[in-house]
Design a protein around this motif. Structure first.
Motif, PDB file in Angstrom:
ATOM      1  N   ALA A 128     -43.921 -23.187  17.786  1.00  0.00           N
ATOM      2  CA  ALA A 128     -42.564 -22.239  18.286  1.00  0.00           C
ATOM      3  C   ALA A 128     -42.693 -20.515  18.240  1.00  0.00           C
ATOM      4  O   ALA A 128     -43.128 -19.689  19.403  1.00  0.00           O
ATOM      5  CB  ALA A 128     -41.597 -22.460  17.992  1.00  0.00           C
ATOM      6  N   GLU A 177     -46.291 -19.964  17.971  1.00  0.00           N
ATOM      7  CA  GLU A 177     -47.466 -19.601  19.065  1.00  0.00           C
ATOM      8  C   GLU A 177     -46.591 -19.536  19.821  1.00  0.00           C
ATOM      9  O   GLU A 177     -47.492 -18.452  21.151  1.00  0.00           O
ATOM     10  CB  GLU A 177     -48.517 -20.359  19.034  1.00  0.00           C
ATOM     11  CG  GLU A 177     -50.420 -21.178  19.633  1.00  0.00           C
ATOM     12  CD  GLU A 177     -50.633 -22.369  19.489  1.00  0.00           C
ATOM     13  OE1 GLU A 177     -51.598 -21.648  20.342  1.00  0.00           O
ATOM     14  OE2 GLU A 177     -50.077 -23.061  20.147  1.00  0.00           O
ATOM     15  N   LEU A 178     -45.927 -20.358  20.609  1.00  0.00           N
ATOM     16  CA  LEU A 178     -45.879 -20.070  22.487  1.00  0.00           C
ATOM     17  C   LEU A 178     -44.928 -18.545  22.368  1.00  0.00           C
ATOM     18  O   LEU A 178     -45.489 -17.996  23.052  1.00  0.00           O
ATOM     19  CB  LEU A 178     -44.355 -20.878  22.737  1.00  0.00           C
ATOM     20  CG  LEU A 178     -44.006 -20.938  24.035  1.00  0.00           C
ATOM     21  CD1 LEU A 178     -44.928 -20.763  24.944  1.00  0.00           C
ATOM     22  CD2 LEU A 178     -42.715 -21.497  23.929  1.00  0.00           C
ATOM     23  N   LEU A 179     -44.313 -18.379  22.000  1.00  0.00           N
ATOM     24  CA  LEU A 179     -43.699 -16.978  21.310  1.00  0.00           C
ATOM     25  C   LEU A 179     -44.652 -16.185  21.844  1.00  0.00           C
ATOM     26  O   LEU A 179     -44.375 -15.116  22.865  1.00  0.00           O
ATOM     27  CB  LEU A 179     -42.864 -16.239  20.448  1.00  0.00           C
ATOM     28  CG  LEU A 179     -41.632 -17.231  20.137  1.00  0.00           C
ATOM     29  CD1 LEU A 179     -41.091 -17.088  19.464  1.00  0.00           C
ATOM     30  CD2 LEU A 179     -40.744 -17.185  21.711  1.00  0.00           C
ATOM     31  N   HIS A 180     -45.539 -15.866  21.361  1.00  0.00           N
ATOM     32  CA  HIS A 180     -46.846 -14.719  21.319  1.00  0.00           C
ATOM     33  C   HIS A 180     -48.118 -15.288  22.606  1.00  0.00           C
ATOM     34  O   HIS A 180     -48.093 -13.660  22.988  1.00  0.00           O
ATOM     35  CB  HIS A 180     -47.768 -15.163  20.001  1.00  0.00           C
ATOM     36  CG  HIS A 180     -47.497 -15.238  18.798  1.00  0.00           C
ATOM     37  ND1 HIS A 180     -47.715 -15.381  17.432  1.00  0.00           N
ATOM     38  CD2 HIS A 180     -47.117 -13.527  18.254  1.00  0.00           C
ATOM     39  CE1 HIS A 180     -47.277 -14.099  16.587  1.00  0.00           C
ATOM     40  NE2 HIS A 180     -47.435 -13.283  17.111  1.00  0.00           N
ATOM     41  N   LEU A 181     -47.621 -16.629  23.106  1.00  0.00           N
ATOM     42  CA  LEU A 181     -48.627 -16.543  24.315  1.00  0.00           C
ATOM     43  C   LEU A 181     -47.908 -15.972  25.341  1.00  0.00           C
ATOM     44  O   LEU A 181     -48.224 -15.596  25.815  1.00  0.00           O
ATOM     45  CB  LEU A 181     -49.249 -18.178  23.914  1.00  0.00           C
ATOM     46  CG  LEU A 181     -50.249 -18.550  23.194  1.00  0.00           C
ATOM     47  CD1 LEU A 181     -49.915 -19.921  23.740  1.00  0.00           C
ATOM     48  CD2 LEU A 181     -50.803 -17.775  23.714  1.00  0.00           C
ATOM     49  N   ILE A 182     -46.865 -16.171  25.397  1.00  0.00           N
ATOM     50  CA  ILE A 182     -45.595 -15.117  26.633  1.00  0.00           C
ATOM     51  C   ILE A 182     -45.704 -14.071  25.851  1.00  0.00           C
ATOM     52  O   ILE A 182     -44.834 -13.381  26.503  1.00  0.00           O
ATOM     53  CB  ILE A 182     -44.459 -15.738  26.464  1.00  0.00           C
ATOM     54  CG1 ILE A 182     -43.494 -16.612  25.820  1.00  0.00           C
ATOM     55  CG2 ILE A 182     -44.855 -17.696  27.341  1.00  0.00           C
ATOM     56  CD1 ILE A 182     -42.733 -17.211  26.257  1.00  0.00           C
ATOM     57  N   GLY A 183     -45.805 -13.564  25.379  1.00  0.00           N
ATOM     58  CA  GLY A 183     -45.859 -12.238  24.761  1.00  0.00           C
ATOM     59  C   GLY A 183     -45.084 -11.508  23.907  1.00  0.00           C
ATOM     60  O   GLY A 183     -44.627 -10.172  24.034  1.00  0.00           O
ATOM     61  N   ALA A 184     -44.785 -12.219  22.939  1.00  0.00           N
ATOM     62  CA  ALA A 184     -43.749 -11.388  21.641  1.00  0.00           C
ATOM     63  C   ALA A 184     -44.352 -10.834  20.494  1.00  0.00           C
ATOM     64  O   ALA A 184     -45.959 -11.228  20.426  1.00  0.00           O
ATOM     65  CB  ALA A 184     -43.083 -12.925  20.941  1.00  0.00           C
ATOM     66  N   GLN A 185     -43.781  -9.607  20.705  1.00  0.00           N
ATOM     67  CA  GLN A 185     -44.837  -8.962  19.490  1.00  0.00           C
ATOM     68  C   GLN A 185     -44.517  -9.501  18.271  1.00  0.00           C
ATOM     69  O   GLN A 185     -43.795 -10.604  17.864  1.00  0.00           O
ATOM     70  CB  GLN A 185     -44.418  -7.931  19.012  1.00  0.00           C
ATOM     71  CG  GLN A 185     -44.359  -7.061  20.507  1.00  0.00           C
ATOM     72  CD  GLN A 185     -45.322  -6.238  20.212  1.00  0.00           C
ATOM     73  OE1 GLN A 185     -46.723  -6.198  19.696  1.00  0.00           O
ATOM     74  NE2 GLN A 185     -45.971  -5.045  21.200  1.00  0.00           N
ATOM     75  N   ASP A 186     -45.276  -9.367  16.793  1.00  0.00           N
ATOM     76  CA  ASP A 186     -44.709  -9.937  15.804  1.00  0.00           C
ATOM     77  C   ASP A 186     -43.644 -10.013  14.952  1.00  0.00           C
ATOM     78  O   ASP A 186     -42.960 -10.430  14.343  1.00  0.00           O
ATOM     79  CB  ASP A 186     -45.766  -9.053  15.030  1.00  0.00           C
ATOM     80  CG  ASP A 186     -47.259  -9.899  14.363  1.00  0.00           C
ATOM     81  OD1 ASP A 186     -47.298 -10.834  15.456  1.00  0.00           O
ATOM     82  OD2 ASP A 186     -48.603  -9.830  14.089  1.00  0.00           O
ATOM     83  N   TYR A 199     -40.732  -9.428  16.947  1.00  0.00           N
ATOM     84  CA  TYR A 199     -39.988  -9.774  17.811  1.00  0.00           C
ATOM     85  C   TYR A 199     -39.914 -11.291  16.561  1.00  0.00           C
ATOM     86  O   TYR A 199     -38.850 -11.695  16.333  1.00  0.00           O
ATOM     87  CB  TYR A 199     -40.532 -10.422  18.948  1.00  0.00           C
ATOM     88  CG  TYR A 199     -39.293 -10.998  19.676  1.00  0.00           C
ATOM     89  CD1 TYR A 199     -38.623 -10.803  20.204  1.00  0.00           C
ATOM     90  CD2 TYR A 199     -39.573 -12.608  19.496  1.00  0.00           C
ATOM     91  CE1 TYR A 199     -37.791 -11.977  21.180  1.00  0.00           C
ATOM     92  CE2 TYR A 199     -39.003 -13.415  20.790  1.00  0.00           C
ATOM     93  CZ  TYR A 199     -37.790 -13.143  21.211  1.00  0.00           C
ATOM     94  OH  TYR A 199     -37.142 -14.406  21.959  1.00  0.00           O
TER      95      TYR A 199
END
Lengths: 226, 305
Positions: free
Chosen positions: B209, B211-220, B222
Motif C-alpha cells: 500500500a 509503495e502504491l501511495l508513493h507511485l501515485i504521488g504521496a509525499q513521505d 503523507y
C-alpha cells in the motif's frame, strides 16, 4: 540499460523520445521489457546505466519530495491493478485527488461520473475483492485518469476486458490525449492496436527493434514526456 | 458487512478512510496496553517524587526556626527550679530568640514510656532535660553566643540546630526525585523503542500500500501522517487507561499512609499543579508515541529508493 540486481539485462540500448501530447503503443511478447520500460517512466525504477528524463528533467536529479510531485503528473494503470482492498471503488479512484489535496465535493462528483462512464455506476461502494478482474481493471483505469495527468502509462490496460469495453477505454485515453495528455500503452493485443492510428514501438528481448511509421523517435537520449 | 457499513458511513461524511489500513493491525490491541503500563509506572514514580518533596518541605519548615537544647541530667538546670528558670530567662533575652520552653518531665515520660517501660515513669532513670527554643528565621541569633551562654548556665548541654539531619533528609529526597526522573526517562525510552518497533512492523506489513501511495504521488509526510495519527490515537487511549489505573493505586497508598498517621512518613496528597502534571501524562504519552511513529516512518522511508 536496466538490470535487476545481478540478473540479465532487461532493457538494452533503448533510446526513445515521446513528445508531449503524443499517443503511443508499446508492443512485444511477454518478457520483452515493456513493463520494465514503463516502471522507469513512472519513476519506480532507475536505469542501471543511461539516462531517463521526464518533463524535461533527469529522473536521477530530483529529491524525494520533487519526485512525488512529478509522480502526481503521471497516471499509471498497473498490470496487477494495485487497488487497496479495504477501500471502495469510489475511494480507490479518489485516492490521487486525496493525496494531492484536491479532494472535495466537486472531485467526488468527478469520481462518480468517471465510474459511471467506465460502467461501474452500480459498484461505486464495492470493495475490490468483490469485483471481477475486468471491473478491477476499470477502477484502476479510472484512478489513473481522475487527476487528468500529463502522462498516462498503462500496462496491459485491456487484458481483462472484452473487446467492446477495451475499445471504449482506449477512446477514453484518446479523449485525454486530445486535451494534452501523453499516452503510452503497453500491450500484447496487437489486433486492438491495429484499430488505432497511433505510433507503435515494438520491443524484443529488451531492445526497440521495430518502429512502425510515426513511432517514438529513435536516437534521442530521452524516454519520457518532454 | 461491517466493512460495508463503515464504508457507507465514511461516504456519508464525504471522507476517505485511511489508505494504509493500520486499524486492523495487531498493534491496535497491544500498543495501548503497553502505553498504559508505561503511564501507570510513570504516574507512580512522579507521585512518589512529589510526596517525598513535600515531606522534606514539611520537615524543613517544621525544623527551620527551631533549636533543641539538651541539658544533662546531672546538671542543676535539668530539674525544675531556679537554675532552669535562669537558663530560660538568659536564653530568651538573647536577640533573635522568640521563645524558650523546657519540655515538662511528664511529657518526656509519656514519650519514652512505650519504649523504656515503667522505669521511666517511676523516675528511676536520669533523663536529660529538653528545652525547645524558637528563633526568628528572618533574624536568627548568633548560635555560638547562644551555645556559650547555655554552656555557662548548664555545663555539658548540647545545642542541636537539626541541620545535619535535615541535610541528610534532603539528600534522601533528592535521590528519590532523581530516581523518579530516571524511571520516567526509562519509561519514555522504552515507549519510544516499542513504538518504533511497532511502526517498523506496520511499514513492513503494508509495504504494498505504501509503495502504491508513493507511485501515485504521496509525499513521505503523507505516509507518515497515516502512522502518526494512528499512533496518537492508540497512545492517548493507552495513556488514559494507565492514568485511570494509577488513580486507585495512589488512593490506596494514601489511605495506607494516613492510617499509620506518622509525621515521619510522606503524605500522598498532591497539589493542583502536581495533579495537572499527572493528568498531562496521557497527553505526553500520546505525543511521544505520535512523534516516534512519525520520525520512524520518515527515517525508514528516506532510506528507501
Amino acid at each position: 540499460m536496466l538490470r535487476y540486481g545481478d540478473g540479465p539485462e532487461i532493457l538494452k540500448r533503448i533510446s526513445l523520445q515521446f513528445d508531449p501530447g503524443s499517443y503511443h503503443f508499446l508492443v512485444g511478447a511477454s518478457g520483452a521489457g515493456k513493463s520494465s520500460l514503463l516502471r522507469m517512466m513512472y519513476l519506480a525504477q532507475h536505469p542501471s546505466a543511461g539516462r531517463v528524463a521526464l518533463f524535461g528533467r533527469d529522473i536521477a536529479g530530483p529529491s524525494r519530495s520533487e519526485t512525488a510531485l512529478m509522480r502526481r503528473r503521471i497516471g499509471v494503470v498497473f498490470q496487477d491493478f494495485r487497488l487497496l482492498d479495504h477501500l471502495t471503488a469510489r475511494e480507490n479512484v479518489a485516492l490521487p485527488l486525496h493525496i494531492s489535496g484536491q479532494a472535495g465535493a466537486r472531485s467526488a462528483k468527478d469520481v462518480e461520473e468517471l465510474l459511471t462512464w467506465v460502467g461501474l455506476a452500480d459498484h461505486m461502494d464495492a470493495l475490490p475483492p468483490t469485483l471481477s478482474g475486468g471491473q478491477k481493471q476499470r477502477v484502476a483505469i479510472a484512478r489513473a485518469v481522475i487527476g487528468r495527468p500529463s502522462l498516462l502509462l498503462a500496462d496491459e490496460p485491456t487484458g481483462n476486458l472484452d473487446d467492446r469495453m477495451a475499445v471504449r477505454l482506449l477512446y477514453l485515453f484518446e479523449e485525454l490525449n486530445k486535451i494534452g495528455t501523453t499516452v503510452v500503452i503497453a500491450t500484447h493485443n496487437e489486433s486492438l492496436v491495429e484499430r488505432f492510428r497511433h505510433p507503435v514501438t515494438r520491443l524484443r528481448d529488451g531492445e526497440a527493434v521495430d518502429l512502425a511509421p510515426g513511432a517514438a523517435r529513435p536516437e534521442s537520449p530521452r524516454a519520457g514526456n518532454g | 458487512m461491517a466493512i460495508l457499513k463503515k464504508a457507507k458511513r465514511q461516504k456519508a461524511k464525504g471522507r476517505l478512510r485511511q489508505p494504509v489500513p493500520l486499524d486492523r493491525d495487531a498493534s491496535v490491541r497491544y500498543l495501548p496496553l503497553l502505553v498504559a503500563i508505561m503511564v501507570y509506572l510513570a504516574a507512580l514514580a512522579l507521585a512518589g517524587a512529589f510526596s517525598m518533596n513535600k515531606l522534606a518541605e514539611r520537615w524543613d519548615s517544621g525544623l527551620t526556626g527551631a533549636l533543641t537544647l539538651q541539658v544533662p541530667a546531672e546538671t542543676a538546670a535539668a530539674a525544675d527550679g531556679p537554675a532552669l528558670d535562669a537558663l530560660v530567662t538568659a536564653l530568651a533575652g538573647l536577640p533573635g530568640v522568640l521563645a524558650v520552653e523546657p519540655m515538662a518531665r511528664e511529657e518526656m515520660t509519656d514519650l519514652l514510656e512505650p519504649w523504656l517501660g515503667e522505669t521511666v515513669a517511676a523516675g528511676d532513670l536520669p533523663l536529660p532535660r529538653i528545652v525547645a527554643i524558637t528563633i526568628d528565621p528572618a533574624n536568627p541569633p548568633d548560635l555560638e553566643a547562644l551555645r556559650g551562654r547555655a554552656a555557662e548556665l548548664a555545663p555539658g548541654s548540647q545545642l542541636d540546630d537539626h541541620q545535619r539531619w535535615l541535610a541528610r533528609l534532603l539528600d534522601l529526597t533528592r535521590a528519590v526525585e532523581i530516581m523518579a526522573a530516571v524511571v520516567v526517562v526509562l519509561v519514555i525510552l522504552a515507549a519510544c523503542i516499542m513504538v518504533a518497533f511497532v511502526t517498523r512492523m506496520g511499514l513492513a506489513a503494508h509495504d504494498r500500500a505504501i509503495e502504491l501511495l508513493h507511485l501515485i504521488g504521496a509525499q513521505d509526510s503523507y505516509v507518515a501522517r497515516q502512522f502518526q495519527n494512528h499512533a496518537l490515537s492508540l497512545g492517548l487511549r493507552g495513556g488514559l487507561l494507565g492514568f485511570l489505573c494509577a488513580l486507585p493505586t495512589l488512593y490506596l497508598a494514601r489511605f495506607l499512609l494516613q492510617r499509620i498517621d506518622s509525621g515521619l512518613l510522606p503524605e500522598l496528597s498532591l497539589r493542583p499543579l502536581e495533579w495537572a502534571l499527572l493528568i498531562l501524562l496521557p497527553v505526553a504519552a500520546a505525543l511521544v508515541t505520535m512523534l516516534t511513529a512519525r520520525v520512524t516512518v520518515l527515517r525508514t522511508l528516506a532510506r528507501m529508493p
